[in-house]
Every structure is written in structure tokens, then in C-alpha cells.
Design a protein around this motif. Sequence first.
Motif, PDB file in Angstrom:
ATOM      1  N   CYS A 156       0.875  -1.168   0.000  1.00  0.00           N
ATOM      2  CA  CYS A 156       0.000   0.000   0.000  1.00  0.00           C
ATOM      3  C   CYS A 156       0.913   1.220   0.000  1.00  0.00           C
ATOM      4  O   CYS A 156       1.657   1.435   0.970  1.00  0.00           O
ATOM      5  N   SER A 157       0.872   1.996  -1.050  1.00  0.00           N
ATOM      6  CA  SER A 157       1.859   3.056  -1.271  1.00  0.00           C
ATOM      7  C   SER A 157       1.942   4.050  -0.133  1.00  0.00           C
ATOM      8  O   SER A 157       2.996   4.639   0.118  1.00  0.00           O
TER       9      SER A 157
ATOM     10  N   LYS B  96      -6.663   0.869  -7.227  1.00  0.00           N
ATOM     11  CA  LYS B  96      -5.807  -0.065  -7.966  1.00  0.00           C
ATOM     12  C   LYS B  96      -4.367   0.409  -7.993  1.00  0.00           C
ATOM     13  O   LYS B  96      -3.425  -0.391  -7.830  1.00  0.00           O
ATOM     14  N   ASP B  97      -4.169   1.711  -8.181  1.00  0.00           N
ATOM     15  CA  ASP B  97      -2.816   2.264  -8.231  1.00  0.00           C
ATOM     16  C   ASP B  97      -2.116   2.194  -6.870  1.00  0.00           C
ATOM     17  O   ASP B  97      -0.897   2.020  -6.798  1.00  0.00           O
ATOM     18  N   MET B  98      -2.876   2.335  -5.804  1.00  0.00           N
ATOM     19  CA  MET B  98      -2.304   2.381  -4.457  1.00  0.00           C
ATOM     20  C   MET B  98      -1.988   1.001  -3.893  1.00  0.00           C
ATOM     21  O   MET B  98      -1.130   0.867  -3.029  1.00  0.00           O
ATOM     22  N   HIS B  99      -2.678  -0.027  -4.372  1.00  0.00           N
ATOM     23  CA  HIS B  99      -2.523  -1.374  -3.810  1.00  0.00           C
ATOM     24  C   HIS B  99      -2.009  -2.310  -4.909  1.00  0.00           C
ATOM     25  O   HIS B  99      -2.789  -2.801  -5.724  1.00  0.00           O
TER      26      HIS B  99
ATOM     27  N   ARG C 275       4.670  -3.797   2.458  1.00  0.00           N
ATOM     28  CA  ARG C 275       5.665  -4.851   2.254  1.00  0.00           C
ATOM     29  C   ARG C 275       6.930  -4.318   1.586  1.00  0.00           C
ATOM     30  O   ARG C 275       8.027  -4.833   1.795  1.00  0.00           O
ATOM     31  N   ASP C 276       6.786  -3.283   0.770  1.00  0.00           N
ATOM     32  CA  ASP C 276       7.935  -2.710   0.064  1.00  0.00           C
ATOM     33  C   ASP C 276       8.911  -1.997   0.993  1.00  0.00           C
ATOM     34  O   ASP C 276      10.058  -1.747   0.609  1.00  0.00           O
ATOM     35  N   ASN C 277       8.457  -1.642   2.184  1.00  0.00           N
ATOM     36  CA  ASN C 277       9.337  -0.955   3.138  1.00  0.00           C
ATOM     37  C   ASN C 277      10.197  -2.000   3.851  1.00  0.00           C
ATOM     38  O   ASN C 277       9.941  -2.382   4.994  1.00  0.00           O
ATOM     39  N   THR C 278      11.233  -2.464   3.151  1.00  0.00           N
ATOM     40  CA  THR C 278      12.020  -3.595   3.644  1.00  0.00           C
ATOM     41  C   THR C 278      12.995  -3.232   4.753  1.00  0.00           C
ATOM     42  O   THR C 278      13.530  -4.119   5.419  1.00  0.00           O
ATOM     43  N   SER C 279      13.244  -1.950   4.969  1.00  0.00           N
ATOM     44  CA  SER C 279      14.253  -1.565   5.953  1.00  0.00           C
ATOM     45  C   SER C 279      13.672  -1.304   7.343  1.00  0.00           C
ATOM     46  O   SER C 279      14.433  -1.124   8.300  1.00  0.00           O
TER      47      SER C 279
END
Length: 379
Positions: A72-73, A175-178, A79-83
Motif C-alpha cells: 500500500c503506497s 488499484k494504483d495504491m494497492h 511490504r515494500d518498506n524492507t528496511s
Amino acid sequence: MSTPSAFLPVLDALPARKSPLMERFASLLEVKTPAQLEAMAREARTLTRRNFGRTMRMFAPLYVSNECVNNCSYCGFSRDNTSIMRVTLTIDQVVKEARHLVDQGFRNILLVAGEHPKFVSNGYLEECIRAIRDFVPTIGIEVGPMEAPEYERMVQAGCEGLVVYQETYDREIYKDMHTAGPKKDFDWRIACPERGYEGGFRRIGIGALFGLSDWRLEALRLAAHLEHLNKHCWKAWFTVAFPRLRPAAGGFQPMTDFPDWALVQTICAFRLVFPEVGIVLSTREPAPLRDALAPLGITSMSAGSHTEPGGYTGAGSDDLHQTVKGRRVDLTERDDKAKAEGQFGIADERSPAEVAAMLSKQGLDAVWKDWDASILSAA
């Protein structure tokens, strides 16, 4: 998989086709002069006092996990915030956090978690509920959407309230945010309140995250959703919330403006059209604005909030880790000052006692407890 929500045809027809109630609501969102907005505020205040007295229900969020498989942007748990540092509290740690909140006066606690089938699964949430239900009379959850039978198990465990925000009612922006994870399914999420109702929840909170789409259209769609739920889930009591995007890990910035005056107008419009709906205001908003909004239509407020697991007591700091594509990665070095990442930044950092004192000065009564199971067993 559950059947789609009966609200979808209504949503897809907006804003062209509106019910008479939504026509009135839309008129209240039109551009207003300062004098007209002031008149709306006065009427909203009067209706709130008439239907809710001078009470303000106090609650606190208790984050039990910031693990998540969704991208979720706008969210710090993405999940993309891996740090970022992540953790899922043990049951004992959840109890420790809950007892801390009880010591501060809270008897209404909202359990919050990211959506991760490995970490927040296999009865974990039910265990959390059972572990605190004897000393926390009112327990709610704000977690990943479930099927109706799963919600039924939460209710049987002792959970009373369900909170689920659609985030945005704009399909394309949604759709763009998720971009990954089960949250990608717009229709699945929008049917969540109805599944919760089917599972036995009778206190249900809905809302939109303002700052992603045009605020007037977002408010209209949220109001139409509320109208639908009031008709089809009529045994439940509903609350609405209008959280504005706050800073979070990942650096996402609001895509649209939702200024203070628009927030005031939205709150007043909901109060005038839905005089008996509960309206929630969180610590996302700064203290001076919360003070000003409290008498206008707000019925529930959080205070002294933390949006990271273990934020109240430091619980869980011994098990901090990171995740890559949803998989746990243990730290190679330990930092004693590290802590789990919060979902978003808090603007009102006053203590619960300070917020209660503010309410008292405005002639409002902070209600920490309005329910007890002993009521049902009383002779």
C-alpha cells in the motif's frame, strides 16, 4: 469466497444517480460562505448534544503486529518498506500493553495489525482477545478482512467492534495504491462490513483515507456506503471516520488536498444527514484542531496513541526484525535503541489525562467505559 456487496451497483452509479438523502448530503458539501459553514457547525453541535449528550467515548489503539504482505503506497507497514523494524507481539506482551492502557483509564481498546497470514493467523487474534477480555470490557479489531465465519469466532472470543476503512472509494486510485497482496481486491474489501455483520458484529466502523482522491467525491461515496449499511445491516450501530494522510515510512505524500475547513464541513454534513451516527477523531490531527472539532459532532476520540507494536511499554523490542517480500530476515546486529515502525505519525501527543482535561474545559465528559458483561447477568 463471499458474494459481492449489494452496495457495488450503487457505488458504480455515483455521482450521477443519488438517493434523496444523498442529494441533500451533496448539497451540504457544495461551496459554502464562512457564515453558512458557521451555521452548519451550530446545527451539528446542537444535534450532537441532542443525540449523544455531552459524552465523548475514549479509546486507544493497541498495535499487535506491523507485519504485512500488502503493498500500500501510503502505509508505513507496506511490504515494500524492507528496511523498517517489524515485530508481532506475543500474547503476554499484548496483555502487558493492554494493562498499561487500562492503568491510564482506557476500557475501550482497538487491536490493530497488518495483514500477514503467517504472523497474524492460526487463532492469534482470538487468543489476544481472550487474554484481555476479563479486564477490557470493550474490544475492537482493525485487521485484514476475513470471511463471516472467522468474524463469528472473533465475536465468540469476546470482540465487540469491527473497524475497516475502504481507504478510497475510487476504483482506479485504489488499484494504483494497492499493487500486491490480498488488499488489491477492491470488491472483497468493500463487502467486509457486511461480512462482519453476518458474523455477529453490531458495532462497525467505516471510513476513507482522505488525501488520495477528491474529498467531496470521497465523502459522498462514504455517505452512500453508510446509507446502504444502515438499510441492510440495521441491527448494527455504525461509526464513520475521515483520517487524513499523515507522514509514514516510504515518504508518500498526499495526492489531493483536504484542508481544515473541508474536514469541518465534512463532519458537519455527516452529522446533519446522519444525526445518530458515531463520528471518530484520532490523534492523526493536531491538538488545536481536535480541540475545536470536539464539540461539533465528534463522539469518539483516541488519546496518547502509539501506532507501533509495543509502543506503550517497549514490549517486543527483543524480537525486532525486517522482512523482504513478506519473509522474516533476522538482524545481524542488535541496536538497543531500535523500535518497531509505526503505521503513521501522530500529531496530537498529549496524554489521555490531558485530553480528558481539555474535554472537561469544554463541558464534555470523557467516557472511558460504557459497557460491562455483568449487565447481561444482572438480576
